[in-house]
Design a protein around this motif. Structure first.
Motif, PDB file in Angstrom:
ATOM      1  N   TRP A  31      37.325  55.274  39.140  1.00 54.31           N
ATOM      2  CA  TRP A  31      35.926  55.377  39.531  1.00 54.31           C
ATOM      3  C   TRP A  31      35.512  54.095  40.231  1.00 54.31           C
ATOM      4  O   TRP A  31      35.923  53.880  41.355  1.00 54.31           O
ATOM      5  CB  TRP A  31      35.075  55.738  38.309  1.00 54.31           C
ATOM      6  N   ILE A  32      34.726  53.226  39.611  1.00 52.89           N
ATOM      7  CA  ILE A  32      34.307  51.999  40.295  1.00 52.89           C
ATOM      8  C   ILE A  32      35.049  50.761  39.777  1.00 52.89           C
ATOM      9  O   ILE A  32      34.734  49.639  40.154  1.00 52.89           O
ATOM     10  CB  ILE A  32      32.784  51.771  40.159  1.00 52.89           C
ATOM     11  N   HIS A  33      36.045  50.970  38.912  1.00 52.88           N
ATOM     12  CA  HIS A  33      36.769  49.855  38.303  1.00 52.88           C
ATOM     13  C   HIS A  33      38.130  49.693  38.977  1.00 52.88           C
ATOM     14  O   HIS A  33      38.910  50.635  39.040  1.00 52.88           O
ATOM     15  CB  HIS A  33      36.960  50.097  36.804  1.00 52.88           C
ATOM     16  N   ARG A  34      38.388  48.493  39.451  1.00 56.82           N
ATOM     17  CA  ARG A  34      39.673  48.220  40.092  1.00 56.82           C
ATOM     18  C   ARG A  34      40.349  47.068  39.354  1.00 56.82           C
ATOM     19  O   ARG A  34      39.732  46.021  39.134  1.00 56.82           O
ATOM     20  CB  ARG A  34      39.466  47.846  41.556  1.00 56.82           C
ATOM     21  N   THR A  35      41.607  47.273  38.943  1.00 60.64           N
ATOM     22  CA  THR A  35      42.366  46.220  38.275  1.00 60.64           C
ATOM     23  C   THR A  35      43.699  46.015  38.991  1.00 60.64           C
ATOM     24  O   THR A  35      44.248  46.932  39.591  1.00 60.64           O
ATOM     25  CB  THR A  35      42.658  46.543  36.791  1.00 60.64           C
ATOM     26  N   ARG A  36      44.159  44.783  38.895  1.00 59.81           N
ATOM     27  CA  ARG A  36      45.470  44.427  39.449  1.00 59.81           C
ATOM     28  C   ARG A  36      46.133  43.466  38.469  1.00 59.81           C
ATOM     29  O   ARG A  36      45.529  42.483  38.051  1.00 59.81           O
ATOM     30  CB  ARG A  36      45.307  43.757  40.803  1.00 59.81           C
ATOM     31  N   GLU A  37      47.382  43.781  38.070  1.00 56.93           N
ATOM     32  CA  GLU A  37      48.142  42.937  37.158  1.00 56.93           C
ATOM     33  C   GLU A  37      49.481  42.572  37.790  1.00 56.93           C
ATOM     34  O   GLU A  37      50.151  43.440  38.342  1.00 56.93           O
ATOM     35  CB  GLU A  37      48.447  43.658  35.838  1.00 56.93           C
ATOM     36  N   ASN A  38      49.826  41.317  37.684  1.00 52.24           N
ATOM     37  CA  ASN A  38      51.140  40.839  38.122  1.00 52.24           C
ATOM     38  C   ASN A  38      51.763  40.079  36.968  1.00 52.24           C
ATOM     39  O   ASN A  38      51.120  39.206  36.384  1.00 52.24           O
ATOM     40  CB  ASN A  38      51.022  39.894  39.325  1.00 52.24           C
ATOM     41  N   GLU A  39      53.011  40.400  36.636  1.00 53.64           N
ATOM     42  CA  GLU A  39      53.701  39.701  35.557  1.00 53.64           C
ATOM     43  C   GLU A  39      55.162  39.491  35.944  1.00 53.64           C
ATOM     44  O   GLU A  39      55.832  40.414  36.383  1.00 53.64           O
ATOM     45  CB  GLU A  39      53.622  40.502  34.259  1.00 53.64           C
ATOM     46  N   ASN A  68      54.831  34.344  33.862  1.00 53.76           N
ATOM     47  CA  ASN A  68      53.663  34.144  34.715  1.00 53.76           C
ATOM     48  C   ASN A  68      52.892  35.453  34.703  1.00 53.76           C
ATOM     49  O   ASN A  68      53.440  36.499  35.032  1.00 53.76           O
ATOM     50  CB  ASN A  68      54.092  33.777  36.133  1.00 53.76           C
ATOM     51  N   TYR A  69      51.616  35.396  34.308  1.00 53.88           N
ATOM     52  CA  TYR A  69      50.798  36.605  34.192  1.00 53.88           C
ATOM     53  C   TYR A  69      49.470  36.384  34.895  1.00 53.88           C
ATOM     54  O   TYR A  69      48.826  35.350  34.717  1.00 53.88           O
ATOM     55  CB  TYR A  69      50.554  36.935  32.721  1.00 53.88           C
ATOM     56  N   GLU A  70      49.058  37.367  35.689  1.00 58.31           N
ATOM     57  CA  GLU A  70      47.757  37.338  36.369  1.00 58.31           C
ATOM     58  C   GLU A  70      47.085  38.697  36.210  1.00 58.31           C
ATOM     59  O   GLU A  70      47.737  39.729  36.331  1.00 58.31           O
ATOM     60  CB  GLU A  70      47.920  37.058  37.860  1.00 58.31           C
ATOM     61  N   HIS A  71      45.776  38.680  35.948  1.00 67.42           N
ATOM     62  CA  HIS A  71      45.005  39.908  35.833  1.00 67.42           C
ATOM     63  C   HIS A  71      43.719  39.732  36.647  1.00 67.42           C
ATOM     64  O   HIS A  71      43.009  38.748  36.473  1.00 67.42           O
ATOM     65  CB  HIS A  71      44.653  40.193  34.368  1.00 67.42           C
ATOM     66  N   HIS A  72      43.449  40.681  37.528  1.00 70.54           N
ATOM     67  CA  HIS A  72      42.245  40.640  38.367  1.00 70.54           C
ATOM     68  C   HIS A  72      41.467  41.933  38.137  1.00 70.54           C
ATOM     69  O   HIS A  72      42.036  43.016  38.143  1.00 70.54           O
ATOM     70  CB  HIS A  72      42.619  40.537  39.849  1.00 70.54           C
ATOM     71  N   TYR A  73      40.158  41.795  37.953  1.00 72.70           N
ATOM     72  CA  TYR A  73      39.293  42.958  37.775  1.00 72.70           C
ATOM     73  C   TYR A  73      38.075  42.786  38.663  1.00 72.70           C
ATOM     74  O   TYR A  73      37.500  41.703  38.755  1.00 72.70           O
ATOM     75  CB  TYR A  73      38.825  43.071  36.313  1.00 72.70           C
ATOM     76  N   ASN A  74      37.694  43.858  39.322  1.00 75.16           N
ATOM     77  CA  ASN A  74      36.387  43.851  39.974  1.00 75.16           C
ATOM     78  C   ASN A  74      35.789  45.246  39.916  1.00 75.16           C
ATOM     79  O   ASN A  74      36.489  46.245  39.851  1.00 75.16           O
ATOM     80  CB  ASN A  74      36.441  43.285  41.389  1.00 75.16           C
ATOM     81  N   GLN A  75      34.468  45.238  39.883  1.00 79.00           N
ATOM     82  CA  GLN A  75      33.723  46.482  39.826  1.00 79.00           C
ATOM     83  C   GLN A  75      33.146  46.715  41.218  1.00 79.00           C
ATOM     84  O   GLN A  75      32.385  45.898  41.729  1.00 79.00           O
ATOM     85  CB  GLN A  75      32.620  46.377  38.780  1.00 79.00           C
ATOM     86  N   GLU A  79      28.833  42.854  41.900  1.00 80.01           N
ATOM     87  CA  GLU A  79      29.491  41.566  42.062  1.00 80.01           C
ATOM     88  C   GLU A  79      30.195  41.119  40.787  1.00 80.01           C
ATOM     89  O   GLU A  79      30.387  39.924  40.568  1.00 80.01           O
ATOM     90  CB  GLU A  79      28.460  40.521  42.497  1.00 80.01           C
ATOM     91  N   ILE A  80      30.588  42.066  39.971  1.00 72.88           N
ATOM     92  CA  ILE A  80      31.301  41.724  38.743  1.00 72.88           C
ATOM     93  C   ILE A  80      32.779  41.565  39.073  1.00 72.88           C
ATOM     94  O   ILE A  80      33.444  42.507  39.496  1.00 72.88           O
ATOM     95  CB  ILE A  80      31.106  42.804  37.665  1.00 72.88           C
ATOM     96  N   ASN A  81      33.274  40.356  38.889  1.00 73.73           N
ATOM     97  CA  ASN A  81      34.680  40.031  39.118  1.00 73.73           C
ATOM     98  C   ASN A  81      35.173  39.186  37.957  1.00 73.73           C
ATOM     99  O   ASN A  81      34.428  38.378  37.410  1.00 73.73           O
ATOM    100  CB  ASN A  81      34.860  39.232  40.416  1.00 73.73           C
ATOM    101  N   TRP A  82      36.439  39.361  37.606  1.00 70.91           N
ATOM    102  CA  TRP A  82      37.040  38.547  36.560  1.00 70.91           C
ATOM    103  C   TRP A  82      38.507  38.340  36.900  1.00 70.91           C
ATOM    104  O   TRP A  82      39.176  39.266  37.367  1.00 70.91           O
ATOM    105  CB  TRP A  82      36.917  39.247  35.210  1.00 70.91           C
ATOM    106  N   GLU A  83      38.971  37.118  36.703  1.00 68.78           N
ATOM    107  CA  GLU A  83      40.380  36.808  36.912  1.00 68.78           C
ATOM    108  C   GLU A  83      40.890  36.017  35.729  1.00 68.78           C
ATOM    109  O   GLU A  83      40.204  35.131  35.222  1.00 68.78           O
ATOM    110  CB  GLU A  83      40.576  35.980  38.185  1.00 68.78           C
TER     111      GLU A  83
END
Length: 124
Positions: A31-39, A68-75, A79-83
């Motif tokens: 829906w409006i939630h987008r996530t990206r994970e790299n490990e 090495n772990y990265e998580h990115h979230y944005n709505q 303007e809601i973003n989290w890394e």
């Protein structure tokens, strides 16, 4: 991916080494939630195995692991973003006897020391 190598040393001893790697790259849209994970994980191990008697083996060695772990979230539509990100390097040393009680049952008590850069402290 895994790579292993064993080298006999005499009649009752062996040197084993190995390296393992994993890579994960996930992207999700719900829906409006987008996530990206790299490990990325990489681990190497060197083990010395010695046959002490008919029913007793002793394994000693060390391992070296890196994560090495990265998580990115944005709505979307806001303007809601989290890394989040972390790196961890774990160096470990171990001693593990294997005591065979019969052909179907063995006991493997062991001792392991680790130091984690993420935690910043040793563990036993």
């Amino acid at each position: 991916m895994n790579v292993n190598y064993s080298l006999p040393i005499g009649e009752k001893s062996m040197l084993k080494s190995g390296i393992a790697t994993t890579f994960n790259n996930d992207r999700q849209l719900a829906w409006i939630h987008r996530t990206r994970e790299n490990e990325v994980n990489i681990e190497g191990r060197l083990t010395f195995v010695s046959q002490l008697s008919d029913g007793i083996k002793l394994k000693t060695g060390f391992s070296d692991a890196f994560t090495n772990y990265e998580h990115h979230y944005n709505q979307l539509q806001s303007e809601i973003n989290w890394e989040g990100k972390y790196d961890d390097h774990i160096l470990g040393f171990f001693v593990e006897p294997e005591i065979k009680l019969n052909s179907r049952f063995a006991i493997r008590p062991g001792l392991r020391f680790e130091y984690s850069t993420y935690l910043g402290k040793p563990n036993l």
